[in-house]
Design a protein around this motif. Structure first.
Motif, PDB file in Angstrom:
ATOM      1  N   UNK A  21      31.344  37.857  56.522  1.00 45.40           N
ATOM      2  CA  UNK A  21      32.023  37.105  55.454  1.00 45.40           C
ATOM      3  C   UNK A  21      31.319  37.310  54.121  1.00 45.40           C
ATOM      4  N   UNK A  22      30.002  37.247  54.173  1.00 42.82           N
ATOM      5  CA  UNK A  22      29.207  37.391  52.958  1.00 42.82           C
ATOM      6  C   UNK A  22      29.366  38.783  52.366  1.00 42.82           C
ATOM      7  N   UNK A  23      29.395  39.799  53.228  1.00 39.40           N
ATOM      8  CA  UNK A  23      29.580  41.159  52.730  1.00 39.40           C
ATOM      9  C   UNK A  23      30.929  41.298  52.026  1.00 39.40           C
ATOM     10  N   UNK A  24      31.973  40.767  52.648  1.00 41.12           N
ATOM     11  CA  UNK A  24      33.306  40.825  52.037  1.00 41.12           C
ATOM     12  C   UNK A  24      33.306  40.049  50.721  1.00 41.12           C
ATOM     13  N   UNK A  25      32.796  38.827  50.764  1.00 42.66           N
ATOM     14  CA  UNK A  25      32.724  37.963  49.588  1.00 42.66           C
ATOM     15  C   UNK A  25      31.941  38.646  48.461  1.00 42.66           C
ATOM     16  N   UNK A  26      30.756  39.165  48.785  1.00 48.38           N
ATOM     17  CA  UNK A  26      29.877  39.753  47.776  1.00 48.38           C
ATOM     18  C   UNK A  26      30.509  40.990  47.147  1.00 48.38           C
ATOM     19  N   UNK A  27      31.107  41.840  47.954  1.00 48.67           N
ATOM     20  CA  UNK A  27      31.740  43.063  47.430  1.00 48.67           C
ATOM     21  C   UNK A  27      32.888  42.709  46.498  1.00 48.67           C
ATOM     22  N   UNK A  28      33.759  41.801  46.925  1.00 49.30           N
ATOM     23  CA  UNK A  28      34.884  41.397  46.080  1.00 49.30           C
ATOM     24  C   UNK A  28      34.370  40.750  44.795  1.00 49.30           C
ATOM     25  N   UNK A  29      33.371  39.862  44.924  1.00 44.15           N
ATOM     26  CA  UNK A  29      32.789  39.195  43.755  1.00 44.15           C
ATOM     27  C   UNK A  29      32.248  40.217  42.757  1.00 44.15           C
ATOM     28  N   UNK A  30      31.435  41.152  43.239  1.00 46.90           N
ATOM     29  CA  UNK A  30      30.815  42.125  42.338  1.00 46.90           C
ATOM     30  C   UNK A  30      31.864  43.027  41.678  1.00 46.90           C
ATOM     31  N   UNK A  31      32.945  43.335  42.391  1.00 47.85           N
ATOM     32  CA  UNK A  31      33.997  44.169  41.805  1.00 47.85           C
ATOM     33  C   UNK A  31      34.787  43.427  40.737  1.00 47.85           C
ATOM     34  N   UNK A  32      34.940  42.112  40.910  1.00 50.02           N
ATOM     35  CA  UNK A  32      35.811  41.349  40.008  1.00 50.02           C
ATOM     36  C   UNK A  32      35.111  40.576  38.898  1.00 50.02           C
ATOM     37  N   UNK A  33      33.820  40.286  39.027  1.00 52.57           N
ATOM     38  CA  UNK A  33      33.183  39.363  38.094  1.00 52.57           C
ATOM     39  C   UNK A  33      33.237  39.798  36.636  1.00 52.57           C
ATOM     40  N   UNK A  34      33.277  41.086  36.354  1.00 53.74           N
ATOM     41  CA  UNK A  34      33.409  41.535  34.963  1.00 53.74           C
ATOM     42  C   UNK A  34      34.844  41.400  34.461  1.00 53.74           C
ATOM     43  N   UNK A  35      35.806  41.425  35.377  1.00 49.78           N
ATOM     44  CA  UNK A  35      37.211  41.327  34.996  1.00 49.78           C
ATOM     45  C   UNK A  35      37.685  39.884  34.858  1.00 49.78           C
ATOM     46  N   UNK A  36      37.202  39.017  35.749  1.00 48.43           N
ATOM     47  CA  UNK A  36      37.730  37.655  35.818  1.00 48.43           C
ATOM     48  C   UNK A  36      36.754  36.582  35.374  1.00 48.43           C
ATOM     49  N   UNK A  37      35.466  36.927  35.251  1.00 47.54           N
ATOM     50  CA  UNK A  37      34.423  35.938  35.021  1.00 47.54           C
ATOM     51  C   UNK A  37      33.855  35.499  36.356  1.00 47.54           C
ATOM     52  N   UNK A  38      32.654  34.910  36.331  1.00 46.96           N
ATOM     53  CA  UNK A  38      31.978  34.621  37.590  1.00 46.96           C
ATOM     54  C   UNK A  38      32.651  33.514  38.399  1.00 46.96           C
ATOM     55  N   UNK A  39      33.182  32.477  37.764  1.00 42.87           N
ATOM     56  CA  UNK A  39      33.790  31.374  38.527  1.00 42.87           C
ATOM     57  C   UNK A  39      35.036  31.850  39.281  1.00 42.87           C
TER      58      UNK A  39
END
Length: 125
Positions: A21-39
């Motif tokens: 779960x963490x791997x999926x979460x972390x990968x998606x987070x790192x891919x999107x955080x510059x596009x959507x913001x961290x929250x």
């Protein structure tokens, strides 16, 4: 005997599912955080990990059998929505001087503790 008890325990299985779960979460987070913001990236990444979590925790960790239990799914979603909101709020409180991946790791550990407790005692009871 000790090895089979450790690898057969709910806590171990929950942790193993948690790694995926963490791997999926972390990968998606790192891919999107510059596009959507961290929250927003936190919520989206956490949601992707949550879908994986429900399937594997129900099937393997807590061995709840076949079929779907609507009340159980609702409890699972409520717990995970709460954890997603809490971790999204907490990640915004971490100073910007801390690397984002460290902030993400901190809120992941917090979320893991909350999630296991409620999953064991309430969701998959």
């Amino acid at each position: 005997m000790l090895v089979s008890k450790l690898f057969g325990s709910q806590a171990f299985r929950f942790a193993a599912v948690g790694v995926s779960n963490t791997a999926i979460d972390f990968i998606v987070f790192m891919l999107l955080q510059h596009l959507t913001g961290v929250a927003a990236a936190q919520i989206i990444g956490y949601s992707a990990g949550t879908a994986n979590s429900y399937y594997w925790n129900r099937k393997w960790t807590f061995a709840r059998g076949k079929g779907w239990d609507g009340a159980e799914l609702l409890r699972f979603l409520l717990v995970n929505l709460s954890v997603a909101l809490i971790t999204s709020f907490v990640i915004t409180l971490i100073p910007a001087t801390i690397p984002v991946w460290i902030a993400k790791l901190c809120v992941t550990v917090l979320g893991l503790g909350i999630n296991f407790g409620f999953s064991k005692l309430w969701v998959f009871r």
